[in-house]
Design a protein around this motif. Sequence first.
Motif, PDB file in Angstrom:
ATOM      1  N   SER A  56      -7.022 -55.472   4.628  1.00  0.00           N
ATOM      2  CA  SER A  56      -7.624 -54.346   3.923  1.00  0.00           C
ATOM      3  C   SER A  56      -6.502 -53.549   3.262  1.00  0.00           C
ATOM      4  O   SER A  56      -5.338 -53.683   3.647  1.00  0.00           O
ATOM      5  N   PRO A  57      -6.809 -52.732   2.258  1.00  0.00           N
ATOM      6  CA  PRO A  57      -5.761 -51.889   1.662  1.00  0.00           C
ATOM      7  C   PRO A  57      -5.110 -51.010   2.725  1.00  0.00           C
ATOM      8  O   PRO A  57      -5.811 -50.343   3.495  1.00  0.00           O
ATOM      9  N   ALA A  58      -3.785 -51.061   2.801  1.00  0.00           N
ATOM     10  CA  ALA A  58      -3.035 -50.252   3.774  1.00  0.00           C
ATOM     11  C   ALA A  58      -3.497 -50.499   5.205  1.00  0.00           C
ATOM     12  O   ALA A  58      -3.415 -49.627   6.064  1.00  0.00           O
ATOM     13  N   HIS A  59      -3.971 -51.748   5.483  1.00  0.00           N
ATOM     14  CA  HIS A  59      -4.453 -52.130   6.812  1.00  0.00           C
ATOM     15  C   HIS A  59      -5.345 -51.059   7.441  1.00  0.00           C
ATOM     16  O   HIS A  59      -5.241 -50.738   8.626  1.00  0.00           O
ATOM     17  N   LEU A  60      -6.235 -50.510   6.637  1.00  0.00           N
ATOM     18  CA  LEU A  60      -7.100 -49.434   7.109  1.00  0.00           C
ATOM     19  C   LEU A  60      -8.149 -49.971   8.076  1.00  0.00           C
ATOM     20  O   LEU A  60      -8.713 -51.046   7.887  1.00  0.00           O
ATOM     21  N   VAL A  61      -8.408 -49.200   9.120  1.00  0.00           N
ATOM     22  CA  VAL A  61      -9.444 -49.518  10.108  1.00  0.00           C
ATOM     23  C   VAL A  61     -10.417 -48.342  10.132  1.00  0.00           C
ATOM     24  O   VAL A  61     -10.030 -47.222  10.484  1.00  0.00           O
ATOM     25  N   ALA A  62     -11.648 -48.588   9.736  1.00  0.00           N
ATOM     26  CA  ALA A  62     -12.645 -47.518   9.738  1.00  0.00           C
ATOM     27  C   ALA A  62     -12.918 -47.076  11.169  1.00  0.00           C
ATOM     28  O   ALA A  62     -13.114 -47.919  12.051  1.00  0.00           O
ATOM     29  N   PRO A  63     -12.918 -45.777  11.453  1.00  0.00           N
ATOM     30  CA  PRO A  63     -13.283 -45.325  12.804  1.00  0.00           C
ATOM     31  C   PRO A  63     -14.683 -45.824  13.158  1.00  0.00           C
ATOM     32  O   PRO A  63     -15.554 -45.912  12.284  1.00  0.00           O
ATOM     33  N   HIS A 154      -7.916 -45.358  15.381  1.00  0.00           N
ATOM     34  CA  HIS A 154      -9.260 -45.728  14.940  1.00  0.00           C
ATOM     35  C   HIS A 154      -9.744 -46.977  15.678  1.00  0.00           C
ATOM     36  O   HIS A 154     -10.910 -47.057  16.090  1.00  0.00           O
ATOM     37  N   MET A 155      -8.850 -47.940  15.842  1.00  0.00           N
ATOM     38  CA  MET A 155      -9.217 -49.178  16.533  1.00  0.00           C
ATOM     39  C   MET A 155      -9.649 -48.890  17.964  1.00  0.00           C
ATOM     40  O   MET A 155     -10.556 -49.540  18.503  1.00  0.00           O
ATOM     41  N   LEU A 156      -9.030 -47.909  18.575  1.00  0.00           N
ATOM     42  CA  LEU A 156      -9.320 -47.580  19.964  1.00  0.00           C
ATOM     43  C   LEU A 156     -10.615 -46.787  20.125  1.00  0.00           C
ATOM     44  O   LEU A 156     -10.935 -46.346  21.237  1.00  0.00           O
ATOM     45  N   THR A 157     -11.367 -46.610  19.042  1.00  0.00           N
ATOM     46  CA  THR A 157     -12.699 -46.013  19.158  1.00  0.00           C
ATOM     47  C   THR A 157     -13.783 -47.085  19.265  1.00  0.00           C
ATOM     48  O   THR A 157     -14.955 -46.744  19.489  1.00  0.00           O
ATOM     49  N   TYR A 158     -13.417 -48.358  19.127  1.00  0.00           N
ATOM     50  CA  TYR A 158     -14.411 -49.436  19.137  1.00  0.00           C
ATOM     51  C   TYR A 158     -14.797 -49.785  20.574  1.00  0.00           C
ATOM     52  O   TYR A 158     -13.919 -50.014  21.416  1.00  0.00           O
ATOM     53  N   PRO A 159     -16.086 -49.843  20.859  1.00  0.00           N
ATOM     54  CA  PRO A 159     -16.531 -50.160  22.231  1.00  0.00           C
ATOM     55  C   PRO A 159     -15.962 -51.470  22.763  1.00  0.00           C
ATOM     56  O   PRO A 159     -15.626 -51.569  23.950  1.00  0.00           O
ATOM     57  N   LEU A 160     -15.826 -52.496  21.904  1.00  0.00           N
ATOM     58  CA  LEU A 160     -15.300 -53.777  22.366  1.00  0.00           C
ATOM     59  C   LEU A 160     -13.840 -53.677  22.784  1.00  0.00           C
ATOM     60  O   LEU A 160     -13.339 -54.498  23.550  1.00  0.00           O
ATOM     61  N   VAL A 161     -13.146 -52.660  22.291  1.00  0.00           N
ATOM     62  CA  VAL A 161     -11.719 -52.495  22.600  1.00  0.00           C
ATOM     63  C   VAL A 161     -11.508 -51.572  23.792  1.00  0.00           C
ATOM     64  O   VAL A 161     -10.609 -51.795  24.604  1.00  0.00           O
ATOM     65  N   THR A 162     -12.338 -50.554  23.914  1.00  0.00           N
ATOM     66  CA  THR A 162     -12.110 -49.549  24.955  1.00  0.00           C
ATOM     67  C   THR A 162     -12.640 -49.950  26.329  1.00  0.00           C
ATOM     68  O   THR A 162     -12.310 -49.307  27.326  1.00  0.00           O
ATOM     69  N   ARG A 163     -13.422 -51.015  26.399  1.00  0.00           N
ATOM     70  CA  ARG A 163     -13.919 -51.424  27.714  1.00  0.00           C
ATOM     71  C   ARG A 163     -12.755 -51.892  28.591  1.00  0.00           C
ATOM     72  O   ARG A 163     -11.670 -52.215  28.086  1.00  0.00           O
ATOM     73  N   GLU A 164     -12.983 -51.947  29.879  1.00  0.00           N
ATOM     74  CA  GLU A 164     -11.910 -52.220  30.842  1.00  0.00           C
ATOM     75  C   GLU A 164     -11.184 -53.531  30.555  1.00  0.00           C
ATOM     76  O   GLU A 164      -9.962 -53.633  30.718  1.00  0.00           O
TER      77      GLU A 164
END
Length: 203
Positions: A56-63, A154-164
Amino acid sequence: MSRPYTTSPLASPRQRRAVAPLDPNHTLLISCFDAVLPLEQMGLSVRGVPCAEVRSPAHLVAPWNANAVDDSTSLMLSLSMRETHDIVICGHMACRSLEAFLDEDRRWHLFQLLSQMPAARATIDLMRRNYGKLEGEALREVLAQENVLTQVDHMLTYPLVTREDGPRVHAWLYDERDISVWAYSFDESQFVRYTPPGFGDEA
């Protein structure tokens, strides 16, 4: 880069994310659309088969926003359709999109487009709040670093990432000027030079 910079002390859920050996078969790379990265040397490719990659442009990650899934569909599909142990968000110093942040007068149209994206707006606002006195290369280096860290947040707001059992998230920066890789140290709160296995060897 001339030296690592200590990044702004912002509240962030970046804990438990650290530099560690990666398995390209289970790694997702998020990079900029104009980045040319030596994936084999960076440990992100095995026998010519690169890790999964989202650009993505500037490796942007949508919250994450459950009401605006379209903004993160490709990312969610990449995470859901394969076993992912690590996510690497890798910026680069020669990023044309970030140049719009530095010279909004000459690149007004691009700046306007980027500033309407929440992922980019967050970086723009952070830089204006904390680094208004920086100029030249110092400003360019801090912008590149802070943008990577903002996208990590922003990446750390994704449920798949924040689970244990979610994947680890890594912040890297590739510097084309001296062919170096910098990784964010969560212990030192700054980017430090990082040498992935095989980096610098002949491809």
